[in-house]
Every structure is written in C-alpha cells, then in structure tokens.
Scaffold this motif. Structure first.
Motif, mmCIF file in Angstrom:
data_model
loop_
_atom_site.group_PDB
_atom_site.id
_atom_site.type_symbol
_atom_site.label_atom_id
_atom_site.label_comp_id
_atom_site.label_asym_id
_atom_site.label_seq_id
_atom_site.Cartn_x
_atom_site.Cartn_y
_atom_site.Cartn_z
ATOM 1 N N ASP A 1 56.406 -15.253 78.796
ATOM 2 C CA ASP A 1 57.418 -15.181 77.731
ATOM 3 C C ASP A 1 58.252 -13.912 77.791
ATOM 4 O OD1 ASP A 1 56.850 -17.649 76.699
ATOM 5 O OD2 ASP A 1 55.417 -16.894 75.199
ATOM 6 N N SER A 2 57.795 -12.905 78.510
ATOM 7 C CA SER A 2 58.594 -11.680 78.599
ATOM 8 C C SER A 2 59.640 -11.769 79.715
ATOM 9 C CB SER A 2 57.689 -10.458 78.807
ATOM 10 O OG SER A 2 57.101 -10.511 80.081
ATOM 11 N N THR A 3 59.702 -12.891 80.420
ATOM 12 C CA THR A 3 60.728 -13.085 81.447
ATOM 13 C C THR A 3 61.706 -14.165 81.009
ATOM 14 O OG1 THR A 3 59.215 -12.471 83.227
ATOM 15 C CG2 THR A 3 61.150 -13.763 83.860
ATOM 16 N N GLY A 4 62.959 -13.750 80.812
ATOM 17 C CA GLY A 4 63.985 -14.716 80.430
ATOM 18 C C GLY A 4 64.874 -15.106 81.586
ATOM 19 N N CYS A 5 64.908 -14.267 82.614
ATOM 20 C CA CYS A 5 65.772 -14.515 83.761
ATOM 21 C C CYS A 5 65.205 -13.768 84.962
ATOM 22 C CB CYS A 5 67.196 -14.029 83.443
ATOM 23 S SG CYS A 5 68.444 -14.559 84.639
ATOM 24 N N PRO B 1 62.746 -4.794 86.225
ATOM 25 C CA PRO B 1 63.725 -3.711 86.187
ATOM 26 C C PRO B 1 64.393 -3.514 84.832
ATOM 27 C CG PRO B 1 64.650 -5.629 87.284
ATOM 28 C CD PRO B 1 63.210 -5.946 86.996
ATOM 29 N N ALA B 2 64.304 -4.484 83.942
ATOM 30 C CA ALA B 2 64.942 -4.376 82.624
ATOM 31 C C ALA B 2 64.232 -5.333 81.676
ATOM 32 C CB ALA B 2 66.426 -4.726 82.721
ATOM 33 N N PRO B 3 64.360 -5.101 80.362
ATOM 34 C CA PRO B 3 63.705 -5.998 79.414
ATOM 35 C C PRO B 3 64.135 -7.453 79.637
ATOM 36 C CG PRO B 3 64.594 -4.079 78.275
ATOM 37 C CD PRO B 3 65.082 -4.009 79.692
ATOM 38 N N GLY B 4 63.151 -8.331 79.749
ATOM 39 C CA GLY B 4 63.449 -9.747 79.909
ATOM 40 C C GLY B 4 63.738 -10.176 81.325
ATOM 41 N N VAL B 5 63.824 -9.207 82.242
ATOM 42 C CA VAL B 5 64.225 -9.517 83.621
ATOM 43 C C VAL B 5 63.073 -9.248 84.584
ATOM 44 C CG1 VAL B 5 65.842 -9.019 85.494
ATOM 45 C CG2 VAL B 5 66.602 -8.865 83.098
ATOM 46 N N SER B 6 62.735 -10.230 85.406
ATOM 47 C CA SER B 6 61.808 -10.002 86.512
ATOM 48 C C SER B 6 62.575 -10.087 87.812
ATOM 49 C CB SER B 6 60.683 -11.043 86.510
ATOM 50 O OG SER B 6 59.801 -10.790 85.437
ATOM 51 N N GLN B 7 62.227 -9.210 88.731
ATOM 52 C CA GLN B 7 62.905 -9.177 90.024
ATOM 53 C C GLN B 7 61.917 -9.501 91.127
ATOM 54 O OE1 GLN B 7 65.402 -5.723 90.764
ATOM 55 N NE2 GLN B 7 64.868 -5.724 92.937
ATOM 56 N N ILE B 8 62.302 -10.429 91.998
ATOM 57 C CA ILE B 8 61.502 -10.726 93.187
ATOM 58 C C ILE B 8 62.292 -10.240 94.390
ATOM 59 C CG2 ILE B 8 60.423 -12.538 94.588
ATOM 60 C CD1 ILE B 8 60.185 -14.252 92.079
ATOM 61 N N THR B 9 61.676 -9.356 95.167
ATOM 62 C CA THR B 9 62.331 -8.804 96.349
ATOM 63 C C THR B 9 61.619 -9.330 97.588
ATOM 64 O OG1 THR B 9 62.831 -6.803 95.082
ATOM 65 C CG2 THR B 9 63.060 -6.654 97.478
ATOM 66 N N LEU B 10 62.354 -10.033 98.433
ATOM 67 C CA LEU B 10 61.775 -10.507 99.693
ATOM 68 C C LEU B 10 61.520 -9.287 100.561
ATOM 69 C CD1 LEU B 10 64.191 -13.533 100.276
ATOM 70 C CD2 LEU B 10 62.017 -13.485 99.014
ATOM 71 N N ASN B 11 60.333 -9.218 101.151
ATOM 72 C CA ASN B 11 59.930 -7.948 101.750
ATOM 73 C C ASN B 11 59.209 -8.129 103.089
ATOM 74 O OD1 ASN B 11 59.554 -5.139 101.822
ATOM 75 N ND2 ASN B 11 57.528 -5.309 100.861
ATOM 76 N N ARG B 12 59.961 -8.656 104.061
ATOM 77 C CA ARG B 12 59.491 -8.643 105.452
ATOM 78 C C ARG B 12 60.564 -7.928 106.263
ATOM 79 N NH1 ARG B 12 58.567 -13.791 108.383
ATOM 80 N NH2 ARG B 12 57.115 -12.517 109.590
ATOM 81 N N PRO B 13 60.748 -6.628 106.028
ATOM 82 C CA PRO B 13 61.909 -5.928 106.596
ATOM 83 C C PRO B 13 62.000 -6.027 108.119
ATOM 84 C CG PRO B 13 60.311 -4.361 105.679
ATOM 85 C CD PRO B 13 59.885 -5.723 105.244
#
Ligand code: CO8
Length: 261
Positions: A51-55, A14-26
């Motif tokens: 290396d492109s993921t800092g957080c 969603p943003a530079p350096g940020v990876s988002q994991i969304t739990l998805n068993r709605p």
C-alpha cells in the motif's frame, strides 16, 4: 521489504509512494536473462500488494536500459524446448501490473529492452536513449511486442522499416513519433520519472488504477466498446469514498486527503 536477496535488480523507494526498480547487470548492458526477469516479476508481485507504493519507476544504467534478451542464454535453445516451455511467456507479467509504471530510459533499449519499455505506461527518454528492434540481425523477429506495440505507437511504415531493417532510432525520433512522452535533459531522466511517479502516487489509487485500465482498453476494444467500458469505470468510481473526498474537497476549497477506499 524482502527485496534484499535480488542479484540482478535493485529496489528502492526514492520518494513517498514511489518504488524504483533498477535493472542491474551492468557488465552485460542489462541483457534480460531468466534470473533478471524472475526477480523483476517477484518484485512487482510484492509491490502490487504494497500500500505504500502508488507508482513504480523502472530504469537501467546511463549506458543501457536493457540491450535485449540475453543472446548467450538463448542461442542454443531448440524449437521443442522453447515451444513446450512457452519460452519468455513470463515476460508479459509486467503488462498485467495494475499500478502505473514509468520507464526512465537512458542508453540502449534494444530488442526485448525496447519491448520492456513499451510494456510500461509512460516512457521518458534521456537524450542518449537508443531504441531498436535488431532481432532481424539475429535470424529471428521481436517476440515480446515489437511487431505489435511498436506498430500501434509508430504506424505501419515506420514500424516495418525498423523491424525489417533492424536499424536503431534516437530519443528525438522516439519523441517525435509518440513512442515516448518526451526527452528529458541530460542526467535528469530518473529524477524526472520519480517526480512524475510521485505526482501519480499522490492521487487516489483507485482512480489511478481505473484510469490505467481505461487507457489500456483503447488498445483492445472498438471505440463504442471502449467508450462503454470507460463510462462504466467512471460510474463505478461513485461507489468509492475517494469520489466523495475529491469532490467535497473541491467544493470546500480544501486539499483532498485520499483514503484509497
Ligand atoms: N545478450 C547478451 N549479452 C549482451 C547483450 C545481449 N542482448 N548485449 C550486450 N551484451 C554483452 C556483450 O556480449 C558484452 O559482454 P562481454 O563483455 O562479455 O563481451 C557486454 O554486454 C558489453 O557489450 P558490448 O561490448 O557489445 O558493448 P558495445 O558498447 O560495444 O555495444 C550494443 C553495445 C550495440 C548494445 C551491443 O552490445 C549489441 O548489439 N547488443 C545486442 C543487441 C541486440 O541484438 N538485442 C536484441 C536481442 S534479441 C531480443 O531481445 C529478443 C527478445 C525476444 C523476446 C521474446 C519473448 C517471447
């Protein structure tokens, strides 16, 4: 980056350096079954060397961060099977992840869902977040940190009351008791988590990882040992290029350009 084959989680940037994991068993309120956890671990393993993921931001849906371990998957298991296979031991893999993880919690974070949030480094809560350890109502007890991390965060009396009665607690209580950093206004918790994660990702990665190690040591060590460990980490950072970059940038009134080396 190879995250396309997952069925129970979504991975995005969603943003530079940020990876988002969304739990998805709605349909199951993100109940944590073995597929979901294996995917979560696999995604984190990939991100750990990216290396492109800092957080990382970990979140669920508006209605549920995660409503706990999948009760339907677990209900017929026998002692010999869970003991021999060390049932759910792989859940702890996330707590060994070396980059920071920010949990954005909306809705239910119950049982293993509450424990999963507590394995993260920072928790931000939506106003509708509901935390709890209802395992006592199922004839068991928390099995992934609910008797330990919750007690560290809340103190004995509150943790006992929650674990022994199985009653839930609110976002406001979680903030007042120090389990979460703060409550973010309605609809904004994921955006805010991405913002916090982006800020962390903009720092030098070596110092960030050392800082995380230092804070976590406070949960494992005596004060004397913890302070010693902290000072050694601090000394070690003088072996990095980023210490020179950061301090020279300050002296020259410039913005630091981190090299992560
Ligand atoms: N497991 C499996 N399915 C679930 C779970 C769950 N934990 N939670 C919800 N679901 C399913 C429901 O069965 C339902 O499915 P279906 O539509 O097929 O009937 C669907 O999700 C929607 O749920 P509800 O209809 O119940 O939704 P409500 O809005 O009425 O209620 C609640 C929401 C209050 C969250 C309710 O679903 C609930 O009480 N869920 C169970 C909460 C719970 O007890 N969690 C603790 C589980 S035990 C645990 O986490 C132990 C961890 C141990 C780790 C050990 C490591 C070593």
């Amino acid at each position: 980056a190879g995250h396309g084959e997952y069925t129970s989680i979504l991975v995005s940037q969603p943003a530079p350096g940020v990876s988002q994991i969304t739990l998805n068993r709605p349909k199951a309120l993100n109940a944590l079954n073995s597929t979901l956890f294996h995917e979560l671990n696999a995604a984190l393993r990939t991100l750990s060397t990216d290396d492109s993921t800092g957080c990382v931001v970990l979140t669920g849906s508006d209605k549920a961060f995660a409503a706990g371990a999948d009760i339907k998957e677990m209900k017929d298991k026998q002692f010999a099977e869970v003991y021999k296979g060390d049932f759910l031991a792989h859940w702890t893999e996330l707590s060994g992840f070396r980059k920071p993880i920010v949990a954005a919690v909306s809705g239910y974070a119950l049982g293993g869902g509450c424990e999963l949030a507590m394995m993260c480094d920072i928790i931000l809560a939506a106003p509708n977040a509901v935390f709890g350890q209802p395992e006592i109502n199922l004839g068991v007890i928390p099995g992934a940190g609910g008797t330990q991390r919750l007690t560290h965060a809340l103190g004995k009396s509150r943790a006992m009351e929650i674990v022994l009665t199985g009653k839930n607690f609110s976002a406001a209580e979680a903030a007042e008791w120090g389990l979460v950093s703060r409550v973010v206004s309605e609809g904004g918790v994921v955006d805010e988590a991405v913002k916090v994660a982006g800020k962390i990702a903009s720092k030098g990665m070596l110092a960030v990882q050392a800082a995380k190690e230092g804070v976590n040591a406070a949960y494992e060590m005596s004060l004397t040992n913890g302070l010693h460990f902290e000072r050694r980490l601090f000394h070690q950072l003088f072996a990095t290029n980023d210490q020179k970059v950061g301090m020279n940038a300050f002296a020259n009134k410039e913005k630091a350009k981190w090299t992560n080396s």
